[in-house]
Design a protein around this motif. Structure first.
Motif, PDB file in Angstrom:
ATOM      1  N   LEU A 193      78.809  46.610  -0.451  1.00 10.88           N
ATOM      2  CA  LEU A 193      79.199  45.837   0.720  1.00 10.88           C
ATOM      3  C   LEU A 193      78.010  45.724   1.664  1.00 10.88           C
ATOM      4  N   ARG A 194      77.943  44.600   2.344  1.00  9.61           N
ATOM      5  CA  ARG A 194      76.939  44.439   3.385  1.00  9.61           C
ATOM      6  C   ARG A 194      77.557  43.644   4.529  1.00  9.61           C
ATOM      7  N   GLU A 195      76.867  43.663   5.672  1.00  8.63           N
ATOM      8  CA  GLU A 195      77.395  42.990   6.850  1.00  8.63           C
ATOM      9  C   GLU A 195      77.309  41.472   6.687  1.00  8.63           C
ATOM     10  N   TYR A 196      78.309  40.794   7.192  1.00  3.69           N
ATOM     11  CA  TYR A 196      78.395  39.339   7.110  1.00  3.69           C
ATOM     12  C   TYR A 196      77.252  38.676   7.872  1.00  3.69           C
ATOM     13  N   VAL A 197      76.671  37.611   7.282  1.00  5.73           N
ATOM     14  CA  VAL A 197      75.702  36.769   7.978  1.00  5.73           C
ATOM     15  C   VAL A 197      76.180  35.327   7.855  1.00  5.73           C
ATOM     16  N   PRO A 198      75.882  34.479   8.848  1.00  4.39           N
ATOM     17  CA  PRO A 198      76.319  33.080   8.790  1.00  4.39           C
ATOM     18  C   PRO A 198      75.893  32.409   7.491  1.00  4.39           C
ATOM     19  N   GLY A 199      76.818  31.685   6.879  1.00  4.11           N
ATOM     20  CA  GLY A 199      76.543  31.031   5.611  1.00  4.11           C
ATOM     21  C   GLY A 199      77.182  31.722   4.428  1.00  4.11           C
ATOM     22  N   SER A 215      86.438  45.691   6.174  1.00  4.42           N
ATOM     23  CA  SER A 215      86.064  45.205   7.504  1.00  4.42           C
ATOM     24  C   SER A 215      86.937  45.819   8.584  1.00  4.42           C
ATOM     25  N   ALA A 216      88.251  45.908   8.281  1.00  4.82           N
ATOM     26  CA  ALA A 216      89.185  46.484   9.250  1.00  4.82           C
ATOM     27  C   ALA A 216      88.895  47.961   9.490  1.00  4.82           C
ATOM     28  N   ARG A 217      88.529  48.677   8.410  1.00  8.32           N
ATOM     29  CA  ARG A 217      88.239  50.105   8.556  1.00  8.32           C
ATOM     30  C   ARG A 217      86.957  50.347   9.341  1.00  8.32           C
ATOM     31  N   SER A 218      85.961  49.505   9.125  1.00 10.47           N
ATOM     32  CA  SER A 218      84.656  49.738   9.749  1.00 10.47           C
ATOM     33  C   SER A 218      84.517  49.081  11.119  1.00 10.47           C
ATOM     34  N   GLY A 219      85.363  48.106  11.385  1.00 13.19           N
ATOM     35  CA  GLY A 219      85.235  47.375  12.637  1.00 13.19           C
ATOM     36  C   GLY A 219      84.125  46.333  12.608  1.00 13.19           C
ATOM     37  N   ARG A 220      83.567  46.083  11.407  1.00 11.79           N
ATOM     38  CA  ARG A 220      82.534  45.057  11.229  1.00 11.79           C
ATOM     39  C   ARG A 220      82.939  44.138  10.092  1.00 11.79           C
ATOM     40  N   LYS A 280      81.208  41.209   0.042  1.00 11.22           N
ATOM     41  CA  LYS A 280      80.857  41.837  -1.226  1.00 11.22           C
ATOM     42  C   LYS A 280      79.604  41.188  -1.803  1.00 11.22           C
ATOM     43  N   GLN A 281      78.728  42.021  -2.344  1.00 10.81           N
ATOM     44  CA  GLN A 281      77.560  41.535  -3.064  1.00 10.81           C
ATOM     45  C   GLN A 281      77.785  41.786  -4.552  1.00 10.81           C
ATOM     46  N   TYR A 282      77.256  40.871  -5.357  1.00  9.67           N
ATOM     47  CA  TYR A 282      77.402  40.978  -6.800  1.00  9.67           C
ATOM     48  C   TYR A 282      76.036  40.956  -7.464  1.00  9.67           C
ATOM     49  N   ILE A 283      75.920  41.666  -8.571  1.00 11.40           N
ATOM     50  CA  ILE A 283      74.658  41.748  -9.302  1.00 11.40           C
ATOM     51  C   ILE A 283      74.665  40.753 -10.461  1.00 11.40           C
ATOM     52  N   ALA A 284      73.676  39.900 -10.497  1.00 11.77           N
ATOM     53  CA  ALA A 284      73.523  38.982 -11.624  1.00 11.77           C
ATOM     54  C   ALA A 284      72.503  39.552 -12.599  1.00 11.77           C
ATOM     55  N   GLU A 285      72.746  39.378 -13.868  1.00  6.96           N
ATOM     56  CA  GLU A 285      71.825  39.887 -14.867  1.00  6.96           C
ATOM     57  C   GLU A 285      70.718  38.878 -15.191  1.00  6.96           C
ATOM     58  N   LYS A 286      70.855  37.680 -14.681  1.00 10.27           N
ATOM     59  CA  LYS A 286      69.893  36.626 -14.937  1.00 10.27           C
ATOM     60  C   LYS A 286      68.539  36.943 -14.304  1.00 10.27           C
ATOM     61  N   LYS A 287      67.457  36.658 -15.036  1.00  8.52           N
ATOM     62  CA  LYS A 287      66.118  36.862 -14.498  1.00  8.52           C
ATOM     63  C   LYS A 287      65.556  35.539 -14.007  1.00  8.52           C
ATOM     64  N   HIS A 288      64.529  35.633 -13.178  1.00 10.94           N
ATOM     65  CA  HIS A 288      64.003  34.437 -12.541  1.00 10.94           C
ATOM     66  C   HIS A 288      62.493  34.367 -12.632  1.00 10.94           C
ATOM     67  N   ASN A 289      61.970  33.231 -12.227  1.00 14.27           N
ATOM     68  CA  ASN A 289      60.556  32.930 -12.409  1.00 14.27           C
ATOM     69  C   ASN A 289      59.849  32.810 -11.063  1.00 14.27           C
ATOM     70  N   ILE A 290      58.800  33.607 -10.877  1.00 12.25           N
ATOM     71  CA  ILE A 290      57.974  33.550  -9.678  1.00 12.25           C
ATOM     72  C   ILE A 290      56.589  33.074 -10.103  1.00 12.25           C
TER      73      ILE A 290
END
Length: 294
Positions: free
Chosen positions: A47-53, A64-69, A73-83
Motif C-alpha cells: 500500500l502507498r499513499e494516494y496521489v492525484p491521478g 484508509s479508514a484504519r490509517s486515516g490516510r 494498492k500497488q501491483y508488481i508487473a513481471e514485464k521488463k522494459h527498455n532504457i
C-alpha cells in the motif's frame, strides 16, 4: 573485464530514485526496484499513499479508514522494459564543468548511475552514440557487464576529432527502434540547442524522453582551456569583464531558449555540474519527470 566505472558508481551511490514512464512501458526505479503498476491482473505488492491521478478502483478503503490516510494498492508487473541512453560524443565533452570536472566523466557517472539502478532488476539497457564516422549501437541487455561496456565505449569515442551531431543518434533511434522505451539523452547546452524539433517530436510519439544537461565551465579566470581551438584562452580575454558579461548573457539566452523548447515538449531535464552532487541532481530530475507525468 575490470568493472572500473561500476565500482565507482557503487561507492558513490547513496540513495535510490525512481523513473516513472508516461507511456505503457512505465518502469519505476526505487530501492527494491520492482516494476509497479496499478491493475488487478498483477501481483499485489504494498500500500502507498494516494496521489492525484491514481485509479479510484485501486483504493483500499478499509486500510484508509484504519490509517486515516487515503491508501492505494500497488501491483508488481513481471514485464521488463527498455532504457535507451543517447550520449553526446563530440569533443565538447572533453571540456570541464564549473566544478572543474571533465564533462565526459560527469556524463559517464550520470548515465552510469541511472543504468546501474535500472540493472538491479535486470531491465534492458541499451545505448546509441556516434563513433565520429558512424553510429555505435549497443544492444539491449540486462547484464551489468553491458553497462560497463557502454561506459567504456563512450569514453573511447569522445575524442578531439569527433564533430558528430546528436541528431544522427536520435534519428537512428526513430528509424530503427519500434519498441517503447525511456530515452535518456546526455549532452550539454550546445547539444540541446542543436536537437531538431522535428526529430524530438517524432521521438516523443512513442517514447518517454529525459535529458541530462552536462554544465559548462566558467570562462572567467585563469587557465581556461578551449577544446574548440585546442589552447588556453589568453588572459586579456578571460579578464575582460565586459566581454565576459556579454558571453554570459549569450549563454543565459541560449539556456532559456533550450528550456523553453524542452518545456514545450514536456521533456524533464536537469543540469549536472558536479559528480559529488549527483544524487541530488538526479533526484531533482526524476521529480520533474514525475510531475510531468501527472
Amino acid at each position: 573485464m575490470k568493472m572500473k566505472y561500476i565500482s565507482r558508481i557503487r561507492s558513490g551511490l547513496r540513495g535510490y530514485n525512481r523513473i516513472d514512464s508516461k507511456k505503457a512501458t512505465a518502469r519505476i526505479i526505487d530501492g527494491s526496484y520492482n516494476s509497479v503498476y496499478k491493475g488487478r491482473s498483477m501481483n499485489f505488492d504494498e500500500l502507498r499513499e494516494y496521489v492525484p491521478g491514481d485509479n479510484i478502483k485501486d483504493m483500499d478503503w478499509k486500510a484508509s479508514a484504519r490509517s486515516g490516510r487515503l491508501l492505494v494498492k500497488q501491483y508488481i508487473a513481471e514485464k521488463k522494459h527498455n532504457i535507451m541512453f543517447v550520449m553526446d560524443t563530440t569533443k565538447r565533452m572533453l571540456a570541464d564543468t564549473m566544478a572543474g570536472q571533465e564533462k565526459r566523466d560527469v556524463a559517464i557517472m550520470s548515465a552510469g548511475t541511472l543504468a546501474y539502478m535500472v540493472n538491479r532488476q535486470r531491465d534492458y539497457i541499451g545505448a546509441v552514440f556516434s563513433e565520429g564516422k558512424g553510429i555505435c549501437s549497443i544492444p539491449f541487455s540486462s547484464e551489468l557487464l553491458s553497462v560497463e561496456i557502454m561506459l567504456q565505449k563512450y569514453h573511447d569515442y569522445v575524442t578531439m576529432d569527433n564533430n558528430s551531431d546528436i541528431n544522427d543518434s536520435l534519428e537512428y533511434i526513430v528509424c530503427n527502434f519500434k519498441q517503447r522505451m525511456i530515452v535518456v539523452i546526455v549532452t550539454d547546452i550546445d547539444g540541446v540547442s542543436r536537437i531538431q524539433e522535428n526529430v524530438l517530436r517524432r521521438l516523443l510519439v512513442k517514447h518517454d524522453v529525459i535529458l541530462i544537461n552536462i554544465g559548462d565551465v566558467d570562462i572567467a579566470g585563469s587557465n581556461v582551456y578551449d577544446v574548440e581551438t585546442g589552447s588556453y584562452l589568453p588572459e586579456f580575454f578571460t579578464g575582460n569583464k565586459k566581454l565576459i558579461c556579454r558571453i554570459e548573457e549569450q549563454r543565459r539566452r541560449k539556456l532559456a531558449e533550450c528550456e523553453t523548447k524542452l518545456k514545450r515538449y514536456g521533456v524533464a531535464h536537469s543540469t549536472i555540474q558536479d559528480i559529488n552532487c549527483l544524487d541530488k541532481q538526479l533526484g531533482e530530475l526524476l521529480d520533474k519527470h514525475r510531475s510531468e507525468k501527472r
